[in-house]
Motif scaffolding. Structure first.
Motif, PDB file in Angstrom:
ATOM      1  N   ILE A 110      12.974 -15.268  36.904  1.00  0.00           N
ATOM      2  CA  ILE A 110      12.601 -14.823  35.558  1.00  0.00           C
ATOM      3  C   ILE A 110      13.031 -15.884  34.549  1.00  0.00           C
ATOM      4  CG2 ILE A 110      12.882 -13.021  33.802  1.00  0.00           C
ATOM      5  CD1 ILE A 110      13.271 -11.023  35.935  1.00  0.00           C
ATOM      6  N   ALA A 111      12.059 -16.545  33.901  1.00  0.00           N
ATOM      7  CA  ALA A 111      12.373 -17.605  32.934  1.00  0.00           C
ATOM      8  C   ALA A 111      11.422 -17.532  31.738  1.00  0.00           C
ATOM      9  CB  ALA A 111      12.274 -18.969  33.621  1.00  0.00           C
ATOM     10  N   PRO A 112      11.403 -16.378  31.030  1.00  0.00           N
ATOM     11  CA  PRO A 112      10.433 -16.249  29.930  1.00  0.00           C
ATOM     12  C   PRO A 112      10.924 -16.807  28.588  1.00  0.00           C
ATOM     13  CG  PRO A 112      11.542 -14.169  30.264  1.00  0.00           C
ATOM     14  CD  PRO A 112      12.165 -15.150  31.218  1.00  0.00           C
ATOM     15  N   GLY A 113      12.114 -17.414  28.571  1.00  0.00           N
ATOM     16  CA  GLY A 113      12.556 -18.096  27.356  1.00  0.00           C
ATOM     17  C   GLY A 113      12.853 -17.153  26.203  1.00  0.00           C
ATOM     18  N   SER A 114      12.593 -17.648  25.006  1.00  0.00           N
ATOM     19  CA  SER A 114      12.996 -16.913  23.808  1.00  0.00           C
ATOM     20  C   SER A 114      11.920 -17.017  22.733  1.00  0.00           C
ATOM     21  CB  SER A 114      14.297 -17.513  23.272  1.00  0.00           C
ATOM     22  OG  SER A 114      14.096 -18.885  23.010  1.00  0.00           O
ATOM     23  N   VAL A 115      12.052 -16.197  21.714  1.00  0.00           N
ATOM     24  CA  VAL A 115      11.175 -16.280  20.528  1.00  0.00           C
ATOM     25  C   VAL A 115      12.075 -16.341  19.294  1.00  0.00           C
ATOM     26  CG1 VAL A 115       9.229 -15.032  21.565  1.00  0.00           C
ATOM     27  CG2 VAL A 115      11.012 -13.752  20.362  1.00  0.00           C
ATOM     28  N   SER A 116      11.500 -16.722  18.149  1.00  0.00           N
ATOM     29  CA  SER A 116      12.301 -16.795  16.920  1.00  0.00           C
ATOM     30  C   SER A 116      12.907 -15.431  16.624  1.00  0.00           C
ATOM     31  CB  SER A 116      11.424 -17.221  15.736  1.00  0.00           C
ATOM     32  OG  SER A 116      10.991 -18.537  15.914  1.00  0.00           O
ATOM     33  N   ARG A 117      14.178 -15.438  16.215  1.00  0.00           N
ATOM     34  CA  ARG A 117      14.846 -14.176  15.869  1.00  0.00           C
ATOM     35  C   ARG A 117      14.701 -13.979  14.357  1.00  0.00           C
ATOM     36  NH1 ARG A 117      20.378 -13.612  14.108  1.00  0.00           N
ATOM     37  NH2 ARG A 117      20.403 -15.853  14.399  1.00  0.00           N
ATOM     38  N   THR A 118      13.835 -13.069  13.993  1.00  0.00           N
ATOM     39  CA  THR A 118      13.668 -12.827  12.556  1.00  0.00           C
ATOM     40  C   THR A 118      14.583 -11.677  12.130  1.00  0.00           C
ATOM     41  OG1 THR A 118      11.781 -11.452  13.088  1.00  0.00           O
ATOM     42  CG2 THR A 118      11.303 -13.658  12.309  1.00  0.00           C
ATOM     43  N   LEU A 119      15.023 -11.734  10.894  1.00  0.00           N
ATOM     44  CA  LEU A 119      15.862 -10.674  10.346  1.00  0.00           C
ATOM     45  C   LEU A 119      15.029  -9.920   9.314  1.00  0.00           C
ATOM     46  CD1 LEU A 119      19.162 -12.717   9.882  1.00  0.00           C
ATOM     47  CD2 LEU A 119      18.581 -11.155  11.734  1.00  0.00           C
ATOM     48  N   ARG A 256      17.208 -19.213  -7.187  1.00  0.00           N
ATOM     49  CA  ARG A 256      15.802 -18.833  -6.970  1.00  0.00           C
ATOM     50  C   ARG A 256      15.006 -20.126  -6.872  1.00  0.00           C
ATOM     51  NH1 ARG A 256      14.327 -13.713  -8.378  1.00  0.00           N
ATOM     52  NH2 ARG A 256      12.259 -14.385  -9.035  1.00  0.00           N
ATOM     53  N   LEU A 257      14.357 -20.307  -5.729  1.00  0.00           N
ATOM     54  CA  LEU A 257      13.615 -21.543  -5.498  1.00  0.00           C
ATOM     55  C   LEU A 257      12.132 -21.239  -5.362  1.00  0.00           C
ATOM     56  CD1 LEU A 257      15.913 -23.007  -2.685  1.00  0.00           C
ATOM     57  CD2 LEU A 257      15.660 -23.979  -4.968  1.00  0.00           C
ATOM     58  N   PRO A 258      11.331 -21.501  -6.389  1.00  0.00           N
ATOM     59  CA  PRO A 258       9.887 -21.368  -6.211  1.00  0.00           C
ATOM     60  C   PRO A 258       9.445 -22.356  -5.127  1.00  0.00           C
ATOM     61  CG  PRO A 258      10.449 -21.545  -8.535  1.00  0.00           C
ATOM     62  CD  PRO A 258      11.683 -21.900  -7.756  1.00  0.00           C
ATOM     63  N   THR A 259       8.826 -21.850  -4.093  1.00  0.00           N
ATOM     64  CA  THR A 259       8.435 -22.723  -2.973  1.00  0.00           C
ATOM     65  C   THR A 259       7.272 -22.113  -2.208  1.00  0.00           C
ATOM     66  OG1 THR A 259       9.179 -23.748  -0.903  1.00  0.00           O
ATOM     67  CG2 THR A 259      10.146 -21.631  -1.434  1.00  0.00           C
ATOM     68  N   ARG A 260       6.497 -22.964  -1.567  1.00  0.00           N
ATOM     69  CA  ARG A 260       5.391 -22.503  -0.726  1.00  0.00           C
ATOM     70  C   ARG A 260       5.708 -22.755   0.744  1.00  0.00           C
ATOM     71  NH1 ARG A 260       0.514 -22.499  -3.590  1.00  0.00           N
ATOM     72  NH2 ARG A 260      -0.568 -23.425  -1.819  1.00  0.00           N
ATOM     73  N   THR A 261       6.959 -23.186   1.009  1.00  0.00           N
ATOM     74  CA  THR A 261       7.337 -23.531   2.385  1.00  0.00           C
ATOM     75  C   THR A 261       8.721 -22.993   2.734  1.00  0.00           C
ATOM     76  OG1 THR A 261       6.138 -25.616   2.055  1.00  0.00           O
ATOM     77  CG2 THR A 261       7.507 -25.448   4.032  1.00  0.00           C
ATOM     78  N   VAL A 262       8.768 -21.991   3.606  1.00  0.00           N
ATOM     79  CA  VAL A 262      10.053 -21.516   4.132  1.00  0.00           C
ATOM     80  C   VAL A 262       9.968 -21.610   5.656  1.00  0.00           C
ATOM     81  CG1 VAL A 262      11.625 -19.560   4.373  1.00  0.00           C
ATOM     82  CG2 VAL A 262      10.481 -19.978   2.174  1.00  0.00           C
ATOM     83  N   VAL A 263      10.749 -22.513   6.218  1.00  0.00           N
ATOM     84  CA  VAL A 263      10.738 -22.694   7.669  1.00  0.00           C
ATOM     85  C   VAL A 263      11.939 -21.934   8.240  1.00  0.00           C
ATOM     86  CG1 VAL A 263      10.749 -24.371   9.553  1.00  0.00           C
ATOM     87  CG2 VAL A 263       9.668 -24.965   7.372  1.00  0.00           C
ATOM     88  N   TRP A 264      11.656 -21.058   9.188  1.00  0.00           N
ATOM     89  CA  TRP A 264      12.706 -20.187   9.725  1.00  0.00           C
ATOM     90  C   TRP A 264      13.143 -20.697  11.091  1.00  0.00           C
ATOM     91  CZ3 TRP A 264      15.770 -16.464   7.877  1.00  0.00           C
ATOM     92  CH2 TRP A 264      16.430 -15.639   8.776  1.00  0.00           C
ATOM     93  N   THR A 265      14.352 -21.256  11.136  1.00  0.00           N
ATOM     94  CA  THR A 265      14.885 -21.749  12.407  1.00  0.00           C
ATOM     95  C   THR A 265      16.297 -21.181  12.596  1.00  0.00           C
ATOM     96  OG1 THR A 265      15.593 -23.725  11.207  1.00  0.00           O
ATOM     97  CG2 THR A 265      13.561 -23.910  12.485  1.00  0.00           C
ATOM     98  N   ALA A 266      16.439 -19.891  12.269  1.00  0.00           N
ATOM     99  CA  ALA A 266      17.772 -19.281  12.286  1.00  0.00           C
ATOM    100  C   ALA A 266      18.004 -18.502  13.575  1.00  0.00           C
ATOM    101  CB  ALA A 266      17.949 -18.393  11.062  1.00  0.00           C
ATOM    102  N   GLY A 267      17.756 -19.153  14.668  1.00  0.00           N
ATOM    103  CA  GLY A 267      18.121 -18.545  15.948  1.00  0.00           C
ATOM    104  C   GLY A 267      16.978 -17.922  16.707  1.00  0.00           C
ATOM    105  N   VAL A 268      17.271 -17.564  17.932  1.00  0.00           N
ATOM    106  CA  VAL A 268      16.254 -17.014  18.831  1.00  0.00           C
ATOM    107  C   VAL A 268      16.768 -15.735  19.500  1.00  0.00           C
ATOM    108  CG1 VAL A 268      15.171 -19.230  19.349  1.00  0.00           C
ATOM    109  CG2 VAL A 268      17.117 -18.492  20.711  1.00  0.00           C
ATOM    110  N   LYS A 269      15.835 -15.003  20.070  1.00  0.00           N
ATOM    111  CA  LYS A 269      16.207 -13.827  20.864  1.00  0.00           C
ATOM    112  C   LYS A 269      15.342 -13.844  22.129  1.00  0.00           C
ATOM    113  CE  LYS A 269      12.884 -10.845  18.588  1.00  0.00           C
ATOM    114  NZ  LYS A 269      12.569  -9.705  17.776  1.00  0.00           N
TER     115      LYS A 269
END
Ligand SMILES: Cc1cc2nc3c(=O)[nH]c(=O)nc-3n(C[C@H](O)[C@H](O)[C@H](O)COP(=O)(O)OP(=O)(O)OC[C@H]3O[C@@H](n4cnc5c(N)ncnc54)[C@H](O)[C@@H]3O)c2cc1C
Length: 280
Positions: A110-119, A256-269
């Motif tokens: 079994i080696a299905p890896g992980s996906v991004s862990r969103t909060l 407060r940061l007006p932005t059009r880009t939020v990259v989520w790399t805060a861990g995996v599950k």
């Protein structure tokens, strides 16, 4: 074999070498079930996003490497280890409307890896950009260049600032490397714009703990922060993303940061479709 990622591919590779005689005699068979026909070497995704290497050099075609295995493109949905059966859906079962098929096995890896862990951060599910697949890496590269094009052509200063603000959440390998490579790429790319200068771009790294890159030790983590800040990257430690709705990233320090880009790399599950590793 459940999964043809890093672990699945290398395990199958070793097995096909060790079982050479049995595979030739037809007394053994290795079946790799995985959703994509290639293994993604994730540590090279930041370089692919920056264009330093070609996307095809980040992936390994499974059929070419695992030439003595059977590669099935699909997903293992469930496993009954007592009966030694796995239920899988493949591209064919979807086409045929058959739902799923059952396969028997002697040994299961079994080696299905992980996906991004969103909060449960408001706006994250809709606006957060993940960074785990080659498609996401190339998509992010195109997105960053598109923001520079928007900034270059708009007359609205607020839109321009938002387009040129890039927020990365999570200071592990993925976040730090992706941000550093993309900042480098964008700084270089700016030379081709008549009205976008490298100093117009704002890069922010948001990290909840008091350090980044915990894997490399404290001293190297501090060194990396010095290097990033030396490149004008705004590193915020002990800070969390509170929300990212309506194109504004709100941080726990009140910014407060007006932005059009939020990259989520805060861990995996663990991958959600992971069959439970049941044992008899
Ligand atoms: C940007 C980035 C940079 C990284 N840098 C480093 C680094 O420098 N050093 C380091 O050591 N690590 C690094 N890592 C982590 C490393 O890539 C992972 O630890 C490694 O890929 C894990 O291998 P894996 O086989 O467990 O999972 P994956 O490689 O993710 O493979 C799992 C596979 O299983 C498939 N799958 C999932 N569910 C099922 C199912 N039900 N049925 C069939 N197949 C399924 C998935 O689609 C996938 O193909 C990085 C990761 C990222 C995202």
């Amino acid at each position: 074999m459940v999964g043809g990622g890093y672990v699945g591919m290398y395990t199958a590779l070793r097995l096909q070498r060790q079982l050479g005689a049995e595979l030739r005699a037809g007394t053994a068979e290795i079946v790799v079930v995985t959703p994509e026909p290639y293994m993604t070497y994730q540590p090279f995704l930041p370089e692919a996003a920056a264009g330093s290497i070609s996307p095809r050099h980040v992936v390994v075609p499974l059929r070419r490497v695992l030439d003595r295995c059977r590669v099935l493109i699909g997903e293992v949905r469930s496993v009954d280890h007592a009966k030694r059966t796995a239920t899988l859906s493949t591209l064919a079962t979807e086409e045929e409307g058959a739902g799923a098929v059952e396969m028997t096995y002697d040994e299961l890896v079994i080696a299905p890896g992980s996906v991004s862990r969103t909060l449960p951060v408001p706006g994250l599910a809709d606006h957060g950009i993940g960074f785990k697949t080659v498609e996401e890496a190339i998509g992010l590269r195109n997105h960053v260049i598109e923001q520079m094009d928007i900034a270059s052509s708009t007359r609205d200063p607020a839109l321009r600032d938002a387009a040129l603000t890039f927020v990365f959440v999570g200071g592990g390998y993925a976040g730090v490397e992706a941000l550093a490579e993309l900042e480098d790429m964008a700084r270089y790319t700016a030379r081709y714009y008549h009205n976008v200068k490298p100093e117009d771009l704002r890069w922010v790294l948001v990290e909840a703990s008091d350090r980044i890159l915990p894997e490399v030790g404290e001293e190297m983590g501090r060194y990396a922060i010095r290097e990033l800040r030396g490149r004008n990257i705004d590193v915020r430690l002990e800070t969390r993303l509170e929300s990212c709705e309506d194109r504004v990233a709100v941080l726990s320090d009140g910014t407060r940061l007006p932005t059009r880009t939020v990259v989520w790399t805060a861990g995996v599950k663990p991958a959600p479709s992971s069959p439970p590793p049941t044992c008899p």
